[in-house]
Design an enzyme around this catalytic site. Sequence first.
Site, short mmCIF file in Angstrom:
data_model
loop_
_atom_site.label_atom_id
_atom_site.label_comp_id
_atom_site.label_asym_id
_atom_site.label_seq_id
_atom_site.Cartn_x
_atom_site.Cartn_y
_atom_site.Cartn_z
N ASP A 40 -5.27 -4.65 -0.01
CA ASP A 40 -5.30 -5.64 1.06
C ASP A 40 -6.41 -5.43 2.07
OD1 ASP A 40 -3.05 -7.09 0.18
OD2 ASP A 40 -1.75 -5.54 0.95
N HIS A 89 -0.36 3.79 0.97
CA HIS A 89 0.41 3.21 -0.13
C HIS A 89 1.50 4.17 -0.55
CE1 HIS A 89 1.31 1.26 -3.96
NE2 HIS A 89 0.77 0.20 -3.42
N1 CMC Z 1 -1.76 3.87 9.42
C1 CMC Z 1 -1.39 5.00 10.07
N2 CMC Z 1 -0.50 5.88 9.59
C2 CMC Z 1 0.07 5.61 8.41
C3 CMC Z 1 -0.26 4.44 7.67
C4 CMC Z 1 -1.22 3.57 8.22
N3 CMC Z 1 -1.56 2.44 7.57
N4 CMC Z 1 0.45 4.42 6.52
C5 CMC Z 1 1.21 5.52 6.54
N5 CMC Z 1 0.98 6.24 7.66
C6 CMC Z 1 1.59 7.53 8.02
C7 CMC Z 1 3.02 7.33 8.51
O1 CMC Z 1 3.09 7.21 9.91
C8 CMC Z 1 3.69 8.60 8.03
O2 CMC Z 1 3.36 9.64 8.92
P1 CMC Z 1 4.43 10.82 9.19
O3 CMC Z 1 4.66 11.50 7.88
O4 CMC Z 1 3.75 11.67 10.20
O5 CMC Z 1 5.67 10.15 9.70
C9 CMC Z 1 2.98 8.92 6.70
O6 CMC Z 1 1.69 8.29 6.81
C10 CMC Z 1 3.69 8.36 5.48
O7 CMC Z 1 3.97 6.99 5.71
P2 CMC Z 1 5.29 6.26 5.22
O8 CMC Z 1 5.50 5.03 6.04
O9 CMC Z 1 6.42 7.25 5.16
O10 CMC Z 1 4.88 5.88 3.74
P3 CMC Z 1 5.51 4.76 2.85
O11 CMC Z 1 5.23 5.13 1.44
O12 CMC Z 1 6.94 4.53 3.21
O13 CMC Z 1 4.72 3.43 3.27
C11 CMC Z 1 3.11 1.70 3.36
C12 CMC Z 1 3.67 2.88 2.55
C13 CMC Z 1 2.16 0.91 2.49
C14 CMC Z 1 4.28 0.78 3.78
C15 CMC Z 1 2.38 2.25 4.62
O14 CMC Z 1 1.30 3.07 4.23
C16 CMC Z 1 1.89 1.13 5.55
O15 CMC Z 1 2.67 0.65 6.38
N6 CMC Z 1 0.59 0.69 5.40
C17 CMC Z 1 0.10 -0.42 6.17
C18 CMC Z 1 0.56 -1.73 5.52
C19 CMC Z 1 -0.18 -2.02 4.24
O16 CMC Z 1 -1.40 -1.94 4.16
N7 CMC Z 1 0.58 -2.46 3.21
C20 CMC Z 1 0.03 -2.88 1.93
C21 CMC Z 1 0.39 -1.97 0.79
S1 CMC Z 1 -0.53 -2.31 -0.72
C22 CMC Z 1 -0.16 -3.93 -1.19
C23 CMC Z 1 1.29 -4.24 -1.31
O17 CMC Z 1 2.11 -3.42 -1.70
O18 CMC Z 1 1.64 -5.37 -1.05
#
Ligand code: CMC
Length: 428
Positions: free
Chosen positions: A363, A306
């Site tokens: 989720d 998140h």
């Molecule tokens: N699985 C594997 N690695 C992950 C995941 C994951 N679910 N989420 C983040 N990471 C890694 C990502 O690869 C990155 O690694 P690095 O720093 O080495 O490049 C690091 O963690 C930070 O990730 P980010 O994408 O820069 O973080 P963000 O804040 O931009 O993204 C997120 C947050 C929710 C989009 C992301 O964690 C994700 O894609 N999660 C899976 C989708 C998900 O479950 N979304 C629902 C969120 S809660 C409900 C809502 O908001 O609707």
Amino acid sequence: MSDNNANLTVGGESKDYAIMDGTVGPQVIDVRKLYANTGMFTYDPGFTSTASCESGLTYIDGDEGILLHRGYPIGQLAEQSSFMEVCYLLLNGELPSAKELAEFTTTITRHTMVHEQLTTFYRGFRRDAHPMAIMCGVVGALSAFYHDSTDINDPAQRTIASHRLIAKMPTIAAMAYKYSVGQPFVYPRNDLSYTANFLRMTFSVPAEEYEPDPVIVDAMDKIFILHADHEQNASTSTVRLAGSSGANPFACIAAGIACLWGPAHGGANEAALNMLREIGTVDRIPEYIARAKNKDDPFRLMGFGHRVYKNYDPRATVMQKTAKDVLEKLGVNDPVFDVAKELEKIALNDPYFVEKKLYPNVDFYSGVILSAIGFPTEMFTVLFALARTVGWVAQWNEMISDPAQKIGRPRQLYTGPTQRDYVPVDKR
Ligand code: CMC
């Protein structure tokens, strides 16, 4: 306003920028004069360090895993309150008295029917259309049906539009489901609660009586509470941005629905259950953990991680318990729940997930419950949209009432070609 200022020196010239205090949470630096003072913008793709507005609705402490609506912890609201009460709280700022709650519930109940002409609108969609596609279209179309509540400068019209959106969303969502399975639309019934009514409109058929199961009604109501609002997330920011131009509330909420659909946001509940089903058995979990950690593989553990929470999402705590209760009470033995629990355990002990502070989010477990209740996966994000509508309209109302509100208009760092002369096609 804090007594301290932030001092920024650009090109040898120092200027002070006011530091603003919230009631709780990080202070913010007021950079509104930055461009006038320096000729420079700030650069913050994804708004990781940018507060776009003041808001008194929802507070998240991502490090501690705290979520408060108008000051009340989400766990207390989920356990002790009802979705109608939470709607009132978000819209009005305080918990209602018994009389206020009864009046509010009656008002919402009286707005649940949709214009009959709207039913024909559905028939323009293919039967196999994703219900979120239908939601975007039908909710946007409400502005063509309810002209008497589109004047955003009239507080009374804003209130009616807010009530209409909250009240009609279950009807519209249930109709999207009915359309996809080829069953007749079911009209709302005023003697049922908001949530029981939605379940009946979704699952009943004219051929026989339908008694909403109190266990399911209770679980569904909790799920609605858990999704009601979540600060300045992508879809809420979309609603605010759309609304900042003066667009009508139905159009703004349709924009929010479109944004919610993405798998990084509300679409993650559908993606998470699909992923759990694909994993299928506990012995295949290591393979998927390895894929999630592989930089060359775009796969992510859906329902994990998140932007704000760097701790357990407090909504996931309630969701996991609700999943257990619902499966037990319904006598459903879904192996997907075992896969989910084991996946969580393995991920939470894996250095990759520990270091990056990736925890289950709202989720991760919601799909297990919704599937046990009988919803197809394509409906999961629709249910999120239904519940989030109150948050969207409350934030939209807050924005319109804020004297500091301006049209949202981010700037950019331009990296395209500099000015050049047009070359006629025969000379290229
Ligand atoms: N699985 C594997 N690695 C992950 C995941 C994951 N679910 N989420 C983040 N990471 C890694 C990502 O690869 C990155 O690694 P690095 O720093 O080495 O490049 C690091 O963690 C930070 O990730 P980010 O994408 O820069 O973080 P963000 O804040 O931009 O993204 C997120 C947050 C929710 C989009 C992301 O964690 C994700 O894609 N999660 C899976 C989708 C998900 O479950 N979304 C629902 C969120 S809660 C409900 C809502 O908001 O609707």
